[in-house]
Design a protein around this motif. Sequence first.
Motif, short mmCIF file in Angstrom:
data_model
loop_
_atom_site.label_atom_id
_atom_site.label_comp_id
_atom_site.label_asym_id
_atom_site.label_seq_id
_atom_site.Cartn_x
_atom_site.Cartn_y
_atom_site.Cartn_z
N ARG A 62 -25.13 -112.41 55.27
CA ARG A 62 -25.02 -111.25 56.13
C ARG A 62 -24.69 -110.02 55.28
NH1 ARG A 62 -20.45 -110.87 60.67
NH2 ARG A 62 -19.23 -111.12 58.79
N VAL A 63 -25.30 -108.88 55.62
CA VAL A 63 -25.01 -107.61 54.97
C VAL A 63 -24.41 -106.69 56.03
CG1 VAL A 63 -25.97 -105.61 53.76
CG2 VAL A 63 -26.91 -107.90 53.34
N ARG A 64 -23.21 -106.24 55.82
CA ARG A 64 -22.52 -105.37 56.77
C ARG A 64 -22.99 -103.94 56.56
NH1 ARG A 64 -20.69 -103.35 60.89
NH2 ARG A 64 -18.60 -102.52 61.02
N LEU A 65 -23.40 -103.28 57.64
CA LEU A 65 -23.92 -101.92 57.57
C LEU A 65 -23.12 -100.99 58.49
CD1 LEU A 65 -27.73 -102.75 57.83
CD2 LEU A 65 -26.41 -102.34 55.75
N ASP A 66 -23.05 -99.72 58.10
CA ASP A 66 -22.44 -98.69 58.93
C ASP A 66 -23.52 -97.71 59.36
OD1 ASP A 66 -19.79 -99.63 58.64
OD2 ASP A 66 -19.60 -98.60 56.70
N LEU A 67 -23.64 -97.47 60.67
CA LEU A 67 -24.60 -96.51 61.19
C LEU A 67 -24.17 -95.10 60.80
CD1 LEU A 67 -27.10 -96.02 63.04
CD2 LEU A 67 -25.48 -95.77 64.94
N VAL A 68 -25.08 -94.34 60.19
CA VAL A 68 -24.75 -92.98 59.79
C VAL A 68 -25.62 -91.93 60.47
CG1 VAL A 68 -23.71 -93.61 57.58
CG2 VAL A 68 -26.16 -93.13 57.69
N GLU A 69 -26.73 -92.37 61.06
CA GLU A 69 -27.60 -91.41 61.75
C GLU A 69 -28.51 -92.15 62.70
OE1 GLU A 69 -30.92 -87.97 60.67
OE2 GLU A 69 -30.07 -89.17 59.07
N ARG A 70 -28.80 -91.51 63.83
CA ARG A 70 -29.72 -92.08 64.82
C ARG A 70 -30.56 -90.95 65.38
NH1 ARG A 70 -30.29 -93.30 70.22
NH2 ARG A 70 -30.94 -95.44 70.68
N ARG A 71 -31.87 -91.17 65.49
CA ARG A 71 -32.76 -90.12 66.01
C ARG A 71 -33.81 -90.75 66.90
NH1 ARG A 71 -36.62 -86.11 62.44
NH2 ARG A 71 -37.86 -85.37 64.21
N GLU A 72 -33.99 -90.17 68.08
CA GLU A 72 -35.00 -90.65 69.02
C GLU A 72 -36.24 -89.78 68.93
OE1 GLU A 72 -33.47 -91.13 72.98
OE2 GLU A 72 -31.64 -92.08 72.26
N PHE A 73 -37.39 -90.40 69.12
CA PHE A 73 -38.67 -89.70 69.08
C PHE A 73 -39.35 -89.76 70.44
CE2 PHE A 73 -37.71 -91.12 64.82
CZ PHE A 73 -37.96 -89.99 64.06
N ALA A 74 -40.25 -88.83 70.69
CA ALA A 74 -40.95 -88.76 71.97
C ALA A 74 -41.72 -90.04 72.27
CB ALA A 74 -41.90 -87.56 71.99
N SER A 75 -42.16 -90.75 71.25
CA SER A 75 -42.92 -91.99 71.43
C SER A 75 -42.06 -93.14 71.94
CB SER A 75 -43.54 -92.41 70.09
OG SER A 75 -42.50 -92.75 69.17
N GLY A 76 -40.74 -92.96 71.93
CA GLY A 76 -39.83 -94.04 72.29
C GLY A 76 -39.28 -94.76 71.08
N ALA A 77 -39.81 -94.44 69.89
CA ALA A 77 -39.27 -95.03 68.66
C ALA A 77 -37.91 -94.42 68.37
CB ALA A 77 -40.22 -94.76 67.48
N VAL A 78 -37.07 -95.18 67.67
CA VAL A 78 -35.73 -94.73 67.31
C VAL A 78 -35.51 -95.01 65.83
CG1 VAL A 78 -33.25 -95.01 67.73
CG2 VAL A 78 -34.87 -95.23 69.64
N ALA A 79 -35.16 -93.97 65.08
CA ALA A 79 -34.82 -94.14 63.67
C ALA A 79 -33.31 -94.35 63.58
CB ALA A 79 -35.21 -92.91 62.87
N GLN A 80 -32.93 -95.38 62.87
CA GLN A 80 -31.51 -95.70 62.66
C GLN A 80 -31.28 -95.83 61.16
OE1 GLN A 80 -30.58 -98.25 66.61
NE2 GLN A 80 -31.80 -99.28 65.09
N ARG A 81 -30.38 -94.99 60.64
CA ARG A 81 -30.06 -95.01 59.22
C ARG A 81 -28.68 -95.63 59.04
NH1 ARG A 81 -32.43 -91.67 55.86
NH2 ARG A 81 -32.59 -90.02 57.41
N TYR A 82 -28.60 -96.57 58.12
CA TYR A 82 -27.35 -97.28 57.84
C TYR A 82 -27.03 -97.20 56.35
CZ TYR A 82 -28.29 -99.64 62.30
OH TYR A 82 -28.56 -99.91 63.61
N ARG A 83 -25.76 -97.20 56.03
CA ARG A 83 -25.31 -97.37 54.65
C ARG A 83 -24.67 -98.74 54.55
NH1 ARG A 83 -22.65 -91.82 54.28
NH2 ARG A 83 -24.41 -90.51 53.72
N THR A 84 -24.81 -99.31 53.38
CA THR A 84 -24.16 -100.59 53.12
C THR A 84 -22.66 -100.36 53.18
OG1 THR A 84 -25.99 -101.13 51.67
CG2 THR A 84 -24.05 -102.53 51.53
N ALA A 85 -21.97 -101.14 53.97
CA ALA A 85 -20.53 -100.93 54.17
C ALA A 85 -19.78 -100.96 52.86
CB ALA A 85 -19.98 -101.99 55.13
N ALA A 86 -20.13 -101.85 51.95
CA ALA A 86 -19.44 -101.96 50.67
C ALA A 86 -19.69 -100.75 49.79
CB ALA A 86 -19.88 -103.22 49.94
#
Length: 195
Positions: free
Chosen positions: A162-186
Amino acid sequence: MRALRYSINVTLDGCVHHEAGVAPDEELMGYWTAEMQRADAVLYGRTTYEMMESAWRRPESGVWPGWMSAWEIPFAEALDRMPKYVVSSTLDAADWNAELVRGDLGDAVRALKAQPGEGLSVGGVTLPVALAELGLIDEYTFVVHPVLAGHGPRLLDGLSERVRLDLVERREFASGAVAQRYRTAAMRYVDGRER
């Protein structure tokens, strides 16, 4: 030290195959162009390198193909001029601003990360698993599309831990797609400062 960022389109059921119905529209292509411009170079395995070259390399004529929309050209131009590193034990040579990565993968990628610059982008399916196993990916961006593929290669399939991640950014698009950016917690803090 340059951050290594893994970015990919993915369906709701985790498929990362490029033909799974997740082709970017104009808004998403603008997003991917901006993501490409955050990097100094890209790192690909042989399969992804060859696939990207066949689609995005500028033709010898200098004229982009007729199938390409005007809003795809900025991405194509950014990728075409970007330095590329290709991890392959089967290729004898690579062109398209590319250099083969030889020897120990961990050592080679650590050396690339140690160079000055803004960051490295990695794409594909197999190579990112190996890099995640080595703890070398600093940031993950998943653009999740509202599609169920039902088959195909899965996101980071085969990762042993398992790799622990922290969400740092989220963006929704008109198409219904969602971009989610994570940094490695460590990797979130280095010398007491947020990275």
